[in-house]
Design an enzyme around this catalytic site. Sequence first.
Site, PDB file in Angstrom:
ATOM      1  CE  LYS A  34      14.223  17.910  10.959  1.00  0.00           C
ATOM      2  NZ  LYS A  34      15.469  17.356  11.483  1.00  0.00           N
ATOM      3  CB  SER A 147       9.759   7.270  12.875  1.00  0.00           C
ATOM      4  OG  SER A 147       9.001   7.098  11.684  1.00  0.00           O
ATOM      5  CB  VAL A 185       5.305  -2.243   4.968  1.00  0.00           C
ATOM      6  CG1 VAL A 185       4.422  -1.422   4.034  1.00  0.00           C
ATOM      7  CG2 VAL A 185       4.448  -3.098   5.894  1.00  0.00           C
ATOM      8  CB  ILE A 186       9.557   0.440   3.776  1.00  0.00           C
ATOM      9  CG1 ILE A 186       8.667   1.253   4.720  1.00  0.00           C
ATOM     10  CG2 ILE A 186      10.418   1.380   2.930  1.00  0.00           C
ATOM     11  CD1 ILE A 186       9.417   1.955   5.837  1.00  0.00           C
ATOM     12  CG  LEU A 188       8.027  -6.936   1.085  1.00  0.00           C
ATOM     13  CD1 LEU A 188       6.900  -7.716   1.739  1.00  0.00           C
ATOM     14  CD2 LEU A 188       8.920  -7.876   0.282  1.00  0.00           C
ATOM     15  CD  GLU A 205      12.771 -10.096   7.429  1.00  0.00           C
ATOM     16  OE1 GLU A 205      12.880 -10.227   8.667  1.00  0.00           O
ATOM     17  OE2 GLU A 205      12.638  -8.992   6.875  1.00  0.00           O
ATOM     18  N   GLY A 273      13.217  -1.035   9.187  1.00  0.00           N
ATOM     19  CA  GLY A 273      12.313  -0.392  10.130  1.00  0.00           C
ATOM     20  C   GLY A 273      12.634   1.072  10.327  1.00  0.00           C
ATOM     21  CB  ALA A 322      -0.199   7.875   8.140  1.00  0.00           C
ATOM     22  CG  HIS A 446     -22.539 -10.438  -8.514  1.00  0.00           C
ATOM     23  ND1 HIS A 446     -21.481 -11.304  -8.327  1.00  0.00           N
ATOM     24  CD2 HIS A 446     -22.989 -10.641  -9.785  1.00  0.00           C
ATOM     25  CE1 HIS A 446     -21.305 -12.013  -9.446  1.00  0.00           C
ATOM     26  NE2 HIS A 446     -22.213 -11.623 -10.336  1.00  0.00           N
TER      27      HIS A 446
END
Length: 468
Positions: A34, A147, A185-186, A188, A205, A273, A322, A446
């Site tokens: 769209k 979403s 997540v978003i 922070l 939070e 969310g 994703a 290493h």
Amino acid sequence: MNSYDVAIIGSGPGGYVAAIRCAQLGMKTAIIEKYSTLGGTCLNVGCIPSKALLDSSHHYEDAVKHFEEHGIEIPGEVKVNLEKMIARKQAVVDQTCAGVEFLMKKNSIEVYEGLGSFADATHINIKKNDGKTEKIEAKHTIIATGSKPSTLPFITIDKERIITSTEALKLKEIPKHMVIIGGGVIGLELGQVYKRLGAEVSVVEYMDRIIPTMDASLSKELQKVMKKQKVKFYTSHKVKSVERNGDEIVIKADDKKGKEVEFKGDYCLVSVGRRPYTDGLNVEAAGVKLNDSGQVEVNDHLQTSVSNIYAIGDVVRGAMLAHKAEEEGVMVAEILAGQKPHIDYNLIPGVVYTWPEVAAVGKTEEELKEAGVKYKVGQFPMRALGRARASMDIDGFVKILADADTDEVLGVHMIGARVADLIAEAVTAMEFRASAEDIARMSHSHPTYAEAVKEAALAATEDRALHV
């Protein structure tokens, strides 16, 4: 009327990857989007632009705070050009979206721009931006509509001062004080972007810890590190009102004792969310059922209540990631081709792209305790690595959870530099049912951050870590 073997509604990572795989398997494929650009939330207003801003702000922070210690001297003051930073972010987005457009052409996938909605189970109406409607026929349809950001019922998102992640990616000024509702997540990631650029940042939070779905040890370490970066945290706070007075936002919340706390800032980022997006899809016309959360109901093969219609990604159950959507897109394409693919949802990693990064796969300690599984823990600090000291990125650790009897790796949890990439080693190991000893006996180059994985595996194997 054009007819297709498969029509995909939505061009995000799930949708466009499903389209490519369908085309590879010989199906005549169409994709409906769209918006005027392909790529969905991830490419346009999610994963890609947020990583671009995270990288740009990280460079700025290094220049201001760390270059001198590296022996790099910059004459004059280091300044942020936010307009240029946002423009670079957009250039990255444009280039990435153009890449998807190229892949559609390369794979002979027909692209329709407009809002797709079901006329019935095999016909889709496409309402174009010019107001005209076109109808196509599809033997199979894949719903990949993704979403949208969620909000709270008493919050009015004005997209100016009370914003979602979409608006936070294109601000025209650096906030003086950004109050973030939601420590996931978003919130922070974007909070860290603007903190680096000079904003005061407060995270409010509801749960008793940030990133509450991840292992508690990761939450604790990330909060400790971000506190050192001067981000303020208010966990166990229930927001009850958000009001705008001119350029000031007033947020009221109750703390865990029920006492009212007030926050004032010039921007409020609502990051509580995301919700599945089926607006305008007209699923009822096709007979597709939604659950009480608004998700499209699917079975283990991602098939909806209508046998020829499938759904993938954020619009169905599971983590809104994703890469999860991509795996599901490939799975549906291969099912339609008569193959028998599978997805192990336990082995889909989760990542937070703050710095230090956070990454995890498999079970958390909390989940293992709840399930009554006997397990052992191997943990190794990043600061013990030569590579970490050389790069001045010493925060974090790698933690491996293994079955107490069989030594099979059940979960891997990391926080540190580049763990977003490092987690792939853990996914690979767990996909092949590796034991902690298997990882411990593999040679790791290493000096690297990856050595922390080997050392954590050694720690889980009879406490044999070498460098602590």
